[in-house]
Design a protein around this motif. Sequence first.
Motif, mmCIF file in Angstrom:
data_model
loop_
_atom_site.group_PDB
_atom_site.id
_atom_site.type_symbol
_atom_site.label_atom_id
_atom_site.label_comp_id
_atom_site.label_asym_id
_atom_site.label_seq_id
_atom_site.Cartn_x
_atom_site.Cartn_y
_atom_site.Cartn_z
ATOM 1 N N PHE A 333 0.840 -1.197 0.000
ATOM 2 C CA PHE A 333 0.000 0.000 0.000
ATOM 3 C C PHE A 333 0.875 1.247 0.000
ATOM 4 N N GLN A 334 1.906 1.268 0.830
ATOM 5 C CA GLN A 334 2.798 2.420 0.898
ATOM 6 C C GLN A 334 3.594 2.581 -0.398
ATOM 7 N N GLU A 335 3.985 1.463 -0.997
ATOM 8 C CA GLU A 335 4.714 1.532 -2.269
ATOM 9 C C GLU A 335 3.823 2.052 -3.390
ATOM 10 N N ALA A 336 2.575 1.606 -3.381
ATOM 11 C CA ALA A 336 1.639 2.074 -4.403
ATOM 12 C C ALA A 336 1.420 3.574 -4.289
ATOM 13 N N LEU A 337 1.329 4.048 -3.065
ATOM 14 C CA LEU A 337 1.131 5.479 -2.842
ATOM 15 C C LEU A 337 2.344 6.269 -3.337
ATOM 16 N N ALA A 338 3.553 5.762 -3.051
ATOM 17 C CA ALA A 338 4.769 6.436 -3.502
ATOM 18 C C ALA A 338 4.881 6.418 -5.030
ATOM 19 N N ALA A 339 4.481 5.314 -5.649
ATOM 20 C CA ALA A 339 4.563 5.204 -7.106
ATOM 21 C C ALA A 339 3.624 6.184 -7.789
ATOM 22 N N VAL A 340 2.456 6.353 -7.227
ATOM 23 C CA VAL A 340 1.491 7.275 -7.815
ATOM 24 C C VAL A 340 2.006 8.706 -7.744
#
Length: 451
Positions: A333-340
Amino acid sequence: MLSAIGLVGGLALLIWMTVRGVNILLAAPIAALVVALTSGLALLPPMAINEAPDFASAYMAGFTGFFADWFFMFLLGAIFGEIMGASGAAASVAHWIVERIGIRYAVLAVVLACAVLTYGGVSVFIVSFSVYSLAVHLFREANLPRRFIPAALAFGSVTFTMTSAGSPEIQNLIPMQYLGTTAYAAWEVSLLVALLMAGLGYIWLQYMVRRAVARGEHFIERDSDTAHDKLRNLPPPLLCILPLAAVLAVFLVFQYPQSVGVLSAILPAESLGKWALVVALGSGAAVAIAVGWRSRHSMPDAFSRGAVSAVIAIVNTCAVVGFGAVAKLTPAFQEALAAVQALPGDPLIGAAIAVTVIAGLTGSASGGQSIALPLIAPHYIDAGANPDQLHRTVAIASGALDSLPHNGYVVTTIRAVCGETHAAAYPAVGTLTVIVPIIGLGVALACFSLS
């Protein structure tokens, strides 16, 4: 990688079980457990190292937190809806509408009733309870398939009103604290998008209903429906509008007490916030009892049914909120947020994608905003995004993928309020509350790119 697979798999499992009819109280923790196991979260507090997060505590914190925040609103909203049905008020208004504008506008009447209450500030969860009895009577009079009632309720509540400029719903207010904007941010584009969503959605809903009727579908009576066949025993229709008017008026007064100067001496100096709903719904229920006084013998049963319905509805929603609480702790979830946040191009598009994805994962529009905005707002403001445009983009985006089958409002409206199954009701609900807002979001982004 395993965390990402688990997060997507857990969400897919939750949606699949929900659509298949698995009780959400079982489906949500099972799906959350899959997410926790694949992300390395400890299952129980004693198994957590150095007070790290664990599955059980995170899930129950989300579950009980929502229950504590919203129980009284659900309780009074459910009771209010039952009183409207038992008193004959809903039936009286339904018959009046049918007589004045014709049964072909029954769906429009339900949508407008929801829209007025939602834009007036009544929580979308409460609107379903409040308007359901009216919807049942209208659909009965028009002989329309009742599986479309959830779609009419949802369309009027969580699309063109919930995220529009000026709406007092929390989905329009959350961005203010992070962007320094007002509730009327980018109102010109918001008005255009709201009109587009309202028109497109209504035409689409009418098309689906008419196609079902052409196939031979019709209204099917249930033992739980409150029937009033003798029209002479119903309260006067204009009088029956008073309970709904009371809910809206009292809420606005206690939400914005400073605007009522003549009552300033007896009203609190500050807004009651969401607790204004408690006062408003209590007032509406009292007015509904007075309007339907001749049916007072049926009120005790109405109170009991409302209480049971409220518990079922809020617990269903709490189960989904618990899943979101676990999901947001995962590395994926945190990685997805950073990628966005790292997406190149227009910052408004990046913000729209971020909020849409997070709202979909958590099954909550307000949850998507609350999680994303503290992290993405400074980033996109520094990237040159206009705060007003960012506000409106985030608000509209939060109301799209949040309405996937596992969304708390969707589960509550389809299952607890309307007594339908996802298989029967969700195709229409998803069309109106996912596809239509996504189209509206695209139009908003296009308008902002031209400004």
